[in-house]
Write an enzyme that holds these catalytic residues in place. Structure first.
Site, mmCIF file in Angstrom:
data_model
loop_
_atom_site.group_PDB
_atom_site.id
_atom_site.type_symbol
_atom_site.label_atom_id
_atom_site.label_comp_id
_atom_site.label_asym_id
_atom_site.label_seq_id
_atom_site.Cartn_x
_atom_site.Cartn_y
_atom_site.Cartn_z
ATOM 1 N N GLY A 72 0.785 -1.243 0.000
ATOM 2 C CA GLY A 72 0.000 0.000 0.000
ATOM 3 C C GLY A 72 0.809 1.281 0.000
ATOM 4 O O GLY A 72 0.406 2.272 -0.602
ATOM 5 N N ASP A 74 -5.104 2.162 10.587
ATOM 6 C CA ASP A 74 -6.503 1.846 10.897
ATOM 7 C C ASP A 74 -6.556 1.307 12.330
ATOM 8 O O ASP A 74 -6.627 2.075 13.286
ATOM 9 C CB ASP A 74 -7.005 0.841 9.861
ATOM 10 N N ASP A 98 -5.714 -0.382 -1.836
ATOM 11 C CA ASP A 98 -6.478 -1.291 -2.692
ATOM 12 C C ASP A 98 -7.742 -1.810 -2.017
ATOM 13 O O ASP A 98 -7.928 -1.709 -0.811
ATOM 14 C CB ASP A 98 -5.618 -2.516 -3.039
ATOM 15 N N GLU A 120 3.948 4.419 6.033
ATOM 16 C CA GLU A 120 2.707 3.637 5.944
ATOM 17 C C GLU A 120 1.667 4.403 5.118
ATOM 18 O O GLU A 120 1.690 5.633 5.075
ATOM 19 C CB GLU A 120 2.207 3.347 7.368
HETATM 20 P P1 IMP Z 1 -4.134 -1.653 10.463
HETATM 21 O O1 IMP Z 1 -3.177 -2.761 10.822
HETATM 22 O O2 IMP Z 1 -5.550 -1.999 10.838
HETATM 23 O O3 IMP Z 1 -3.726 -0.300 11.001
HETATM 24 O O4 IMP Z 1 -4.214 -1.591 8.926
HETATM 25 C C1 IMP Z 1 -3.249 -1.144 8.148
HETATM 26 C C2 IMP Z 1 -3.388 -1.731 6.774
HETATM 27 O O5 IMP Z 1 -4.731 -2.091 6.453
HETATM 28 C C3 IMP Z 1 -2.988 -0.700 5.748
HETATM 29 O O6 IMP Z 1 -1.630 -0.807 5.460
HETATM 30 C C4 IMP Z 1 -3.873 -1.037 4.587
HETATM 31 O O7 IMP Z 1 -3.210 -1.973 3.769
HETATM 32 C C5 IMP Z 1 -5.090 -1.687 5.170
HETATM 33 N N1 IMP Z 1 -6.241 -0.745 5.261
HETATM 34 C C6 IMP Z 1 -6.787 -0.208 6.363
HETATM 35 N N2 IMP Z 1 -7.798 0.627 6.054
HETATM 36 C C7 IMP Z 1 -7.873 0.622 4.707
HETATM 37 C C8 IMP Z 1 -8.708 1.314 3.757
HETATM 38 O O8 IMP Z 1 -9.591 2.131 4.090
HETATM 39 N N3 IMP Z 1 -8.463 1.051 2.454
HETATM 40 C C9 IMP Z 1 -7.490 0.185 2.023
HETATM 41 N N4 IMP Z 1 -6.698 -0.465 2.871
HETATM 42 C C10 IMP Z 1 -6.879 -0.255 4.200
#
Ligand code: IMP
Length: 187
Positions: A51, A110, A166, A106
């Site tokens: 990403g 999320d 994506d 990053e």
């Molecule tokens: P986390 O571990 O939940 O913080 O998520 C991080 C990863 O989830 C990011 O590097 C993205 O690849 C994916 N992600 C989280 N939210 C989104 C979104 O709204 N669109 C696309 N990918 C997301």
């Protein structure tokens, strides 16, 4: 994937959140800020694949310093829009980070689980400093506290695509960031 898909013609992708000029402007502001903060040092910018690759590519060119790059890949989302809560290392760094000023790049924060995992992992390898830059911050689903040093944009709780982000490996090549429509999410 439809062979004739055109990013410009597909009206089902969803509403525009950040257009390309707004992203470009903010990436340059971040680049200037990082240039000032790291003056006299050689930051090592590590992109979290896949990403962050587009953001990373633009950000390094907005930083006016001698720097180095590396890439790391972790799995968390698979092909779905929801995190499994599990993070595993898919591709490790090529180079050692020992004694280096590491800046982790990053695309979006999320739950925070991905960056939390990588910070713990890299932190144990002896970097001189370890900071985080994220293009987008979506704080509504945060599960773990992660220290973030640079944020491009705070965004509300939507699933977004484009500029590297994506859905099922699609839409990464959109030059802007869009909120994925319910139809596209369900379809
Ligand atoms: P986390 O571990 O939940 O913080 O998520 C991080 C990863 O989830 C990011 O590097 C993205 O690849 C994916 N992600 C989280 N939210 C989104 C979104 O709204 N669109 C696309 N990918 C997301």
């Amino acid at each position: 994937m439809k062979a004739d898909w055109s990013r410009r013609a597909d009206e089902n992708i969803g509403a525009l959140l950040l257009d390309a000029p707004a992203i470009r402007k903010r990436v340059h502001e971040l680049g200037d800020q990082i240039t000032g903060d790291y003056r006299g040092r050689n930051p090592h910018l590590i992109a979290i694949l896949k990403g962050a690759c587009i953001f990373h590519a633009d950000l390094v060119r907005a930083i006016d310093l001698s720097l180095s790059m590396d890439f790391i890949a972790v799995g968390s989302y698979g092909n779905a829009a929801r995190t499994s809560g599990e993070v595993r290392l898919l591709k490790d760094l090529d180079e050692s980070v020992e004694g280096r000023d590491v800046l982790l790049v990053e695309d979006i924060l999320d739950t925070g689980l991905t960056v939390h995992y990588i910070l713990q992992n890299l932190g144990s390898r002896g970097p001189r400093s370890l900071k985080v830059v994220t293009l987008l911050n979506k704080p509504s689903h945060r599960q773990v506290d992660v220290p973030v040093d640079y944020v491009g944009f705070e965004i509300p709780d939507h699933f977004v695509v484009g500029y590297g982000l994506d859905f099922k490996q699609r839409y990464r090549n959109l030059p802007e960031i869009r909120i994925l429509s319910r139809e596209a999410l369900g379809g």
